[in-house]
Design a protein around this motif. Structure first.
Motif, PDB file in Angstrom:
ATOM      1  N   TYR A   1       0.965  -0.801   0.146  1.00  0.00           N
ATOM      2  CA  TYR A   1      -0.204  -0.180   0.269  1.00  0.00           C
ATOM      3  C   TYR A   1       1.177   1.367  -0.267  1.00  0.00           C
ATOM      4  N   GLN A   2       2.101   1.193   0.387  1.00  0.00           N
ATOM      5  CA  GLN A   2       2.975   2.513   1.017  1.00  0.00           C
ATOM      6  C   GLN A   2       4.117   2.189   1.711  1.00  0.00           C
ATOM      7  N   VAL A   3       5.249   2.062   0.589  1.00  0.00           N
ATOM      8  CA  VAL A   3       6.770   2.018   0.314  1.00  0.00           C
ATOM      9  C   VAL A   3       6.754   3.586   1.574  1.00  0.00           C
ATOM     10  N   ARG A   4       7.506   2.987   2.874  1.00  0.00           N
ATOM     11  CA  ARG A   4       8.172   4.498   3.169  1.00  0.00           C
ATOM     12  C   ARG A   4       9.565   4.217   3.959  1.00  0.00           C
ATOM     13  N   PRO A   5      10.360   4.860   4.352  1.00  0.00           N
ATOM     14  CA  PRO A   5      12.126   4.614   4.554  1.00  0.00           C
ATOM     15  C   PRO A   5      12.579   3.517   5.313  1.00  0.00           C
TER      16      PRO A   5
ATOM     17  N   VAL B   1       6.856  -0.910   5.483  1.00  0.00           N
ATOM     18  CA  VAL B   1       6.632  -0.757   3.967  1.00  0.00           C
ATOM     19  C   VAL B   1       5.042  -1.067   5.174  1.00  0.00           C
ATOM     20  N   ILE B   2       3.871  -0.158   4.565  1.00  0.00           N
ATOM     21  CA  ILE B   2       2.158  -0.828   5.010  1.00  0.00           C
ATOM     22  C   ILE B   2       1.851  -1.832   4.039  1.00  0.00           C
ATOM     23  N   PHE B   3       1.488  -2.504   4.436  1.00  0.00           N
ATOM     24  CA  PHE B   3       0.682  -3.600   3.732  1.00  0.00           C
ATOM     25  C   PHE B   3      -1.091  -3.723   3.354  1.00  0.00           C
ATOM     26  N   SER B   4      -1.835  -3.897   2.817  1.00  0.00           N
ATOM     27  CA  SER B   4      -3.772  -3.967   3.147  1.00  0.00           C
ATOM     28  C   SER B   4      -3.885  -4.895   2.928  1.00  0.00           C
ATOM     29  N   TYR B   5      -4.182  -5.745   3.595  1.00  0.00           N
ATOM     30  CA  TYR B   5      -5.221  -6.794   3.993  1.00  0.00           C
ATOM     31  C   TYR B   5      -6.428  -7.410   4.145  1.00  0.00           C
TER      32      TYR B   5
ATOM     33  N   VAL C   1       2.043  -3.782   9.263  1.00  0.00           N
ATOM     34  CA  VAL C   1       3.319  -3.058   9.008  1.00  0.00           C
ATOM     35  C   VAL C   1       4.635  -4.053   9.076  1.00  0.00           C
ATOM     36  N   LEU C   2       5.363  -3.655   7.679  1.00  0.00           N
ATOM     37  CA  LEU C   2       6.360  -4.646   8.138  1.00  0.00           C
ATOM     38  C   LEU C   2       7.799  -3.878   8.066  1.00  0.00           C
ATOM     39  N   PRO C   3       8.465  -3.346   9.783  1.00  0.00           N
ATOM     40  CA  PRO C   3       9.775  -2.775   9.508  1.00  0.00           C
ATOM     41  C   PRO C   3      10.719  -3.148   8.967  1.00  0.00           C
ATOM     42  N   LYS C   4      11.769  -2.307   9.132  1.00  0.00           N
ATOM     43  CA  LYS C   4      12.851  -2.718   8.344  1.00  0.00           C
ATOM     44  C   LYS C   4      13.734  -3.938   8.886  1.00  0.00           C
ATOM     45  N   SER C   5      13.564  -4.152   9.620  1.00  0.00           N
ATOM     46  CA  SER C   5      13.951  -4.964  10.532  1.00  0.00           C
ATOM     47  C   SER C   5      13.739  -6.453  10.149  1.00  0.00           C
ATOM     48  N   GLU C   6      12.375  -6.748   9.746  1.00  0.00           N
ATOM     49  CA  GLU C   6      11.765  -8.213   9.310  1.00  0.00           C
ATOM     50  C   GLU C   6      11.263  -7.878   8.186  1.00  0.00           C
ATOM     51  N   MET C   7      12.197  -7.460   6.879  1.00  0.00           N
ATOM     52  CA  MET C   7      12.904  -7.642   5.983  1.00  0.00           C
ATOM     53  C   MET C   7      13.498  -8.263   5.575  1.00  0.00           C
ATOM     54  N   MET C   8      13.992  -9.132   4.254  1.00  0.00           N
ATOM     55  CA  MET C   8      14.820 -10.077   4.145  1.00  0.00           C
ATOM     56  C   MET C   8      15.990  -8.718   3.387  1.00  0.00           C
TER      57      MET C   8
ATOM     58  N   ASP D   1      14.281  -8.320  -0.527  1.00  0.00           N
ATOM     59  CA  ASP D   1      12.937  -8.329  -0.682  1.00  0.00           C
ATOM     60  C   ASP D   1      12.485  -6.855  -1.464  1.00  0.00           C
ATOM     61  N   ASN D   2      12.079  -7.035  -2.061  1.00  0.00           N
ATOM     62  CA  ASN D   2      11.902  -5.683  -3.147  1.00  0.00           C
ATOM     63  C   ASN D   2      10.218  -5.146  -3.407  1.00  0.00           C
ATOM     64  N   PRO D   3       9.313  -5.150  -2.003  1.00  0.00           N
ATOM     65  CA  PRO D   3       8.200  -4.744  -2.409  1.00  0.00           C
ATOM     66  C   PRO D   3       7.408  -3.828  -3.916  1.00  0.00           C
ATOM     67  N   ARG D   4       8.682  -3.122  -4.486  1.00  0.00           N
ATOM     68  CA  ARG D   4       8.273  -2.386  -5.259  1.00  0.00           C
ATOM     69  C   ARG D   4       8.535  -3.280  -6.826  1.00  0.00           C
ATOM     70  N   ARG D   5       8.892  -3.808  -6.859  1.00  0.00           N
ATOM     71  CA  ARG D   5       9.110  -4.539  -7.765  1.00  0.00           C
ATOM     72  C   ARG D   5       8.617  -6.381  -7.450  1.00  0.00           C
ATOM     73  N   ASN D   6       7.708  -6.868  -6.008  1.00  0.00           N
ATOM     74  CA  ASN D   6       6.895  -7.676  -6.038  1.00  0.00           C
ATOM     75  C   ASN D   6       5.508  -6.959  -5.130  1.00  0.00           C
ATOM     76  N   PRO D   7       4.556  -6.049  -5.949  1.00  0.00           N
ATOM     77  CA  PRO D   7       3.710  -6.217  -4.910  1.00  0.00           C
ATOM     78  C   PRO D   7       2.602  -6.424  -4.116  1.00  0.00           C
ATOM     79  N   ARG D   8       2.871  -8.052  -4.332  1.00  0.00           N
ATOM     80  CA  ARG D   8       2.554  -8.666  -3.602  1.00  0.00           C
ATOM     81  C   ARG D   8       2.480  -9.543  -2.606  1.00  0.00           C
ATOM     82  N   MET D   9       3.127 -10.160  -1.688  1.00  0.00           N
ATOM     83  CA  MET D   9       3.919 -10.838  -0.663  1.00  0.00           C
ATOM     84  C   MET D   9       2.903 -11.627   0.242  1.00  0.00           C
TER      85      MET D   9
END
Length: 519
Positions: free
Chosen positions: A166-170, A173-177, A188-195, A198-206
């Motif tokens: 839904y939105q990519v922040r510094p 990353v915010i996902f809609s469900y 809410v996917l914090p940066k510390s919980e992201m691999m 991971d590229n949310p812009r390239r893979n909009p559904r995760m």
């Protein structure tokens, strides 16, 4: 004209309060369960009774009593003022004379109560009070909606859901469900919980693992004067999700391998470095099922779908056993280890593993990942040593580079082993420049992603080290060279120099001798 407008406002005020029940009926969270909707309406009805009674005592009379009849299905209600029947009236707001009652109902006596109404709230309450009633009902509806959504999300904790970016922040990353009741929730996917890959812009559904739910907190002062933070029961919530949690990998296996869900295969342990490598120990509860083969799938189809979801994370699936020697040997794969060379102390949970020289780097792994994952999976602290079969070929004065693990770290030890620098003398003979090159490794390509529409991604280019990085690795290499060199005395270093150049003196003598012959 003014009277018509006032009458319209009167109708609108009552309609505003009654419309709250209609909002309950149309709310998405109550569409599936009619009984739940009815229960909620009863709660709203009780709230409406309390708030009307409170506002009547505020605007009309502090001692007034009222009977409020509500039809939750239609959203309609009527209010009656209770007046006590007396001989002489002192307070007209809450009393009525017996003479007046005789004209209305001759069955009532002095001391009884008469229900006057239904009243028009506009005649008894101010516009502000009516607005308060309306807002209170609407707030109650919103609170109940949030509570239902919270309870539904609470059931999802520990599960894997699919969210859309839904939105990519510094820093997150915010996902809609959408929940099962079609209510939209933000994850809410914090940066510390992201691999890292991971590229949310390239893979909009995760796929995301629901880790926990955080409620809005407020500061509360205790009786002793201390201030603590507590969650607000009706506060907003934040659903925290993860892609690096070990349970995320467990749930992916559970979804891809039906035998795990059925209990025929049990995952005994998981350890992973997200996005790079993972180890999974499995055990079968049935002698007819191969746990590793079933987890990997025919031609690796099951494991491939998991690896693809985790951005090509290498996953080692190994057989679990209660024998620590065998389990440690399997956990150190891809290194080939004989379980007989593993010495495990079950009291201290420490293990010594004797390895062939060419297997040490595989046991340690890139950046030390392999041995660290094996330690986490088995619960043992593992030390590896070189096992030289022919002792006559081994230099008694040399030192295995593996013995410098604590000083240099597993990642640098792996780089030195990968470059063939497996002993201290080889490191000294190589020199600081070759050590630096071994630590840096071969040139790496760097892919530059492009997110703009209409442009093709640029080709991968060779990543060049900055001046600061070069100075850093040079300093590290010089430190390694100096640390290893300090393990030898001057005589040993002199012998190394002579061994490194055994033919130079003879060539010099031949040259000098031939020179004398010419003269």
């Amino acid at each position: 004209m003014a009277r018509k407008k006032a009458k319209a406002e009167t109708v609108d005020r009552k309609a505003q309060i009654a419309s709250a029940f209609g909002e309950i009926e149309q709310s998405k969270i109550f569409l599936d369960k009619r009984t739940e909707s009815a229960a909620v309406k009863m709660d709203i009805a009780d709230l409406l009774k309390d708030i009307i009674q409170k506002q009547l005592r505020k605007d009309y009379d502090p001692e007034v009593e009222a009977n409020i009849f509500i039809n939750p299905e239609r959203g309609d209600f009527e209010v009656y003022i209770l007046k006590k029947i007396v001989d002489e009236v002192d307070l007209e707001t809450i009393e009525i004379s017996i003479d007046e009652i005789r004209r209305i109902d001759d069955s009532l006596e002095v001391g009884d109560y008469y229900e006057e109404g239904p009243i028009r709230l506009e005649d008894y309450l101010s516009r502000k009070s009516i607005q308060i009633i309306k807002q209170s009902v609407q707030k109650k509806v919103r609170d109940l909606e949030r509570q239902v959504v919270y309870e539904e999300c609470l059931e999802r904790v520990g599960e894997v859901v699919a969210g859309e970016v839904y939105q990519v922040r510094p820093h997150e990353v915010i996902f809609s469900y959408n929940t099962t009741k079609d209510h939209r929730v933000e994850l809410v996917l914090p940066k510390s919980e992201m691999m890292k890959k991971d590229n949310p812009r390239r893979n909009p559904r995760m796929k995301l693992y629901v880790k926990r739910i955080e409620r809005e907190k407020v500061k509360v002062r205790q009786e002793d004067g201390t201030v603590v933070e507590k969650e607000k029961p009706d506060g907003g919530m934040k659903v925290i999700v993860s892609r690096v949690d070990d349970r995320f990998l467990y749930k992916l296996f559970e979804s891809e391998v039906p035998e795990i869900l059925d209990g025929l295969i049990v995952i005994k342990g998981i350890s992973r470095v997200p996005g790079e490598r993972a180890k999974v120990a499995v055990e079968s509860t049935s002698s007819r099922i191969d746990p590793v083969g079933a987890s990997v799938g025919y031609r690796g189809k099951r494991i491939q779908s998991i690896v693809k979801e985790l951005n090509n994370e290498n996953i080692d699936v190994i057989y679990y056993t209660d024998e620590p020697q065998i389990f440690i040997a399997r956990a150190l794969q891809p290194a080939k280890i004989d379980p007989m060379t593993v010495h495990a102390d079950m009291k201290t949970h420490k293990a010594r593993v004797m390895l062939k020289p060419d297997q040490i780097k595989y046991a340690i792994g890139k950046n030390g990942n392999n041995i660290h994952l094996a330690e986490r999976l088995t619960g043992y602290e593992i030390d590896v040593y070189r096992d030289v079969i022919d002792k006559s070929l081994e230099d008694p004065n040399d030192i295995d580079i593996i013995e410098f693990r604590e000083e240099f770290g597993d990642d640098m030890i792996y780089q030195l082993l990968d470059a063939g620098l497996d002993t201290a003398k080889k490191v000294i003979a190589a020199g600081a420049e070759d050590i630096e090159q071994a630590l840096i490794g071969p040139p790496r390509n760097e892919e530059i992603p492009v997110f703009s529409k209409g442009r093709k991604p640029s080709r991968p280019r060779e990543r060049k080290l900055s001046d600061d990085e070069k100075r850093y690795w040079k300093k590290i290499a010089e430190n390694i060279y100096r640390t290893v060199k300090d393990q030898f005395n001057e005589a040993d270093l002199q012998d190394m120099t002579e061994e490194a150049l055994p033919d130079e003196p003879e060539e010099t003598q031949d040259a000098e001798g031939s020179g004398d012959e010419v003269q």
